[in-house]
Design a protein around this motif. Structure first.
Motif, PDB file in Angstrom:
ATOM      1  N   GLN A  26       0.803  -1.300  -0.041  1.00 35.75           N
ATOM      2  CA  GLN A  26       0.221  -0.105   0.103  1.00 35.75           C
ATOM      3  C   GLN A  26       0.983   1.030  -0.082  1.00 35.75           C
ATOM      4  N   LEU A  37      -4.230   3.062  -7.479  1.00 33.86           N
ATOM      5  CA  LEU A  37      -5.469   2.877  -6.511  1.00 33.86           C
ATOM      6  C   LEU A  37      -6.685   2.295  -7.022  1.00 33.86           C
ATOM      7  N   ASN A  38      -6.971   2.905  -8.253  1.00 33.07           N
ATOM      8  CA  ASN A  38      -8.001   2.564  -8.856  1.00 33.07           C
ATOM      9  C   ASN A  38      -7.963   2.841 -10.377  1.00 33.07           C
ATOM     10  N   ASN A 174     -15.581   4.745 -10.045  1.00 34.59           N
ATOM     11  CA  ASN A 174     -15.452   6.050  -9.515  1.00 34.59           C
ATOM     12  C   ASN A 174     -16.480   7.080  -9.534  1.00 34.59           C
ATOM     13  N   THR A 208     -10.362  -2.513  -2.577  1.00 37.61           N
ATOM     14  CA  THR A 208      -9.977  -1.078  -2.158  1.00 37.61           C
ATOM     15  C   THR A 208     -11.289  -0.160  -2.094  1.00 37.61           C
ATOM     16  N   HIS A 210     -12.545   3.901  -1.689  1.00 39.05           N
ATOM     17  CA  HIS A 210     -12.023   5.218  -1.149  1.00 39.05           C
ATOM     18  C   HIS A 210     -13.175   6.488  -1.104  1.00 39.05           C
ATOM     19  N   SER A 212     -13.581  10.811  -0.435  1.00 33.39           N
ATOM     20  CA  SER A 212     -12.980  12.166  -0.262  1.00 33.39           C
ATOM     21  C   SER A 212     -13.964  13.099  -0.400  1.00 33.39           C
ATOM     22  N   SER A 234     -10.243  12.390   3.605  1.00 37.12           N
ATOM     23  CA  SER A 234     -10.250  10.890   2.955  1.00 37.12           C
ATOM     24  C   SER A 234     -10.175   9.915   3.882  1.00 37.12           C
ATOM     25  N   VAL A 236      -9.686   5.497   3.111  1.00 36.73           N
ATOM     26  CA  VAL A 236      -9.281   4.510   2.030  1.00 36.73           C
ATOM     27  C   VAL A 236      -9.086   3.159   2.766  1.00 36.73           C
ATOM     28  N   TYR A 238      -8.699  -1.082   2.636  1.00 35.64           N
ATOM     29  CA  TYR A 238      -8.094  -2.187   1.879  1.00 35.64           C
ATOM     30  C   TYR A 238      -8.512  -3.529   2.612  1.00 35.64           C
ATOM     31  N   TRP A 262      -2.102  11.656   8.289  1.00 38.11           N
ATOM     32  CA  TRP A 262      -3.062  10.519   8.095  1.00 38.11           C
ATOM     33  C   TRP A 262      -2.783   9.608   9.472  1.00 38.11           C
ATOM     34  N   ARG A 264      -3.079   5.199   9.590  1.00 34.34           N
ATOM     35  CA  ARG A 264      -3.407   3.994   9.049  1.00 34.34           C
ATOM     36  C   ARG A 264      -3.439   2.937   9.867  1.00 34.34           C
TER      37      ARG A 264
END
Length: 343
Positions: A26, A37-38, A174, A208, A210, A212, A234, A236, A238, A262, A264
Motif C-alpha cells: 500500500q 489505487l483504482n 469511481n 479497495t 475510497h 473523499s 479522505s 481508504v 483495503y 494520516w 493507517r
C-alpha cells in the motif's frame, strides 16, 4: 550475540516477504498513484498525457530490502471521458530477493452529465515473481554460539522452480458528485495461481474502497479556483484475505502546496502508523495545462514494529501532466468536477 540478532532479523524479514505473497503493498501517497489505487481513475485529469512514478522504502534499517515502485502513463480521451494507460509495478521483499513484477494495460470510460461523472476501469496484464533460493537461511545453517555460518549448505529441499508468470486482471468504479468522490476497485479478480512448487497457491483478491470530500474554505469569496484553500478529508480501506487496513486523514490544499496528516490501521497483520505528506505542484506552463508534481511522505509505526527499530517508511513521488498541441476534441463533461480536484 550481534550475529545471532542479525540472523534473527534476517529470518524475520524473509518470513515477512513470504507472508506478503498473500498481500499487495500500500502507498501512503495513494493520491499520487491514482491508477494503482483504482483503474477507474485512469484518464481522469485535466491534460492529455499524465505520467506518475512513486517509490516506497519500507522499514529501511531492518536487514533485507522492502522496496516498491510503480510507474504509470495514461492518456485522456475527452470524447468518452476516459482513457487508456499502462502501469508497471515492482516490489523487492526480503533477504532472498523475492521480486514481484506486474505490467498491465488499462481502459476507462465515463458516463454522466455536468452534475456528476461515473467512471469505469478495466485492467489486465501479466504478473511475474522470482526468488533466489540460495539466499534463504535454514535452521541447520545457524550455530547456537556463532549464529549464521556464511557459505554453509542446507540439507533442505529447495526445489527447482524459482520463476512464475501468470495472468492478472482488475476492475474499478469511481463517482464524483459535486464535492464528493467515492470509488472502489477489485484486483486479482481471476485469483491467479502463483505457486513455485506446483501446489496451488491462489493470489487473493484485493478490495479497495475510497471516499473523499472537498471543503472550500473560500466558498463565498470571488477567487479563482487556483487561489482558494481547501481541506480534503479522505478514507481508504483495503482488504485482502485476512489482511485489512484503513487509512484516514486529511489534506490542506493551498495553491500549489498540499500538506496531509494520516493514520493507517494495521489490522491484525501489520503495524499501524502515522503519516505526514507534503505535495508541491510546479506549474511549468499554466495556460497550457503543463505541470510537474513532487511528493514526499513519511510513516512512523505506532505499534508492533516500532520506530526505533525500523526508522519508519519513506515515499517519494513524481507526476507530470501536459496538453498535446494536436488536441482538438471537446471534453465530454465540461462543467463537472473530476477526481483530480481532490488531490
Amino acid at each position: 550475540m550481534k550475529k545471532i540478532s542479525y540472523c534473527f532479523l534476517s529470518v524475520v524479514i524473509t518470513l515477512l516477504a513470504f507472508t506478503a505473497t498473500a498481500q499487495d503493498h500500500q502507498y501512503s501517497q495513494f493520491f499520487n498513484s491514482p491508477v494503482y489505487l483504482n483503474p477507474a481513475l485512469n484518464g481522469q485529469f485535466e491534460g492529455d498525457l499524465r505520467m506518475n512514478m512513486i517509490y516506497r522504502n519500507q522499514w529501511s534499517t531492518l536487514p533485507g530490502a522492502l522496496t516498491y515502485i510503480t510507474a504509470s502513463i495514461d492518456y485522456n480521451i475527452p470524447k468518452f471521458g476516459g482513457g487508456v494507460g499502462l502501469m508497471f509495478t515492482r516490489s523487492n521483499e526480503g533477504t532472498a530477493y523475492y521480486l514481484r513484477n506486474n505490467l498491465a494495460g488499462i481502459y476507462s470510460y465515463s458516463v454522466g452529465s455536468d452534475d456528476f461523472v461515473l467512471s469505469f476501469g478495466l485492467q489486465a496484464g501479466i504478473g511475474n515473481r522470482t526468488i533466489d533460493r540460495g539466499k534463504l537461511v535454514f535452521g541447520d545453517q545457524i550455530d547456537p554460539r556463532m549464529g549464521y555460518i556464511p557459505g554453509s549448505q542446507s540439507s533442505a529441499d529447495l526445489g527447482q522452480l524459482n520463476n512464475k508468470f501468470y495472468f492478472d486482471a482488475g476492475a474499478g468504479i469511481n463517482l464524483v458528485v459535486g464535492n464528493l468522490m467515492a470509488g472502489g476497485a477489485l484486483q486479482h479478480i481471476n485469483r491467479p495461481d502463483q505457486s513455485f512448487t506446483g501446489a496451488t497457491a491462489k493470489l487473493p483478491m484485493r478490495a479497495t474502497g475510497h471516499l473523499s470530500y472537498r471543503f472550500d474554505l473560500n466558498k463565498y469569496d470571488n477567487y479563482d479556483e487556483d487561489e482558494k484553500s481547501f481541506v480534503i478529508p479522505s478514507v481508504v480501506m483495503y482488504k485482502q484475505a485476512a489482511s485489512t487496513s484503513v487509512s484516514a486523514g486529511m489534506q490542506y490544499k493551498r495553491r500549489s502546496v498540499n500538506a496531509g496528516l494520516w493514520y493507517r490501521s494495521g489490522g491484525q497483520t501489520g503495524p499501524s502508523a502515522f503519516v505526514v505528506s507534503f505535495i508541491f505542484d510546479l506549474f511549468i506552463n499554466k495556460s497550457g495545462g503543463e505541470k510537474l508534481r513532487f511528493g514526499l511522505s513519511h510513516d512512523a509505526p505506532s505499534s508492533k514494529l516500532n520506530y526505533s527499530n525500523t526508522s519508519g517508511s519513506t515515499e517519494g513521488s513524481l507526476g507530470y501532466e501536459t496538453t498535446l498541441p494536436s488536441r482538438s476534441a471537446t471534453p465530454k463533461f465540461q462543467g463537472s468536477r473530476r477526481c483530480y480536484d481532490f488531490y
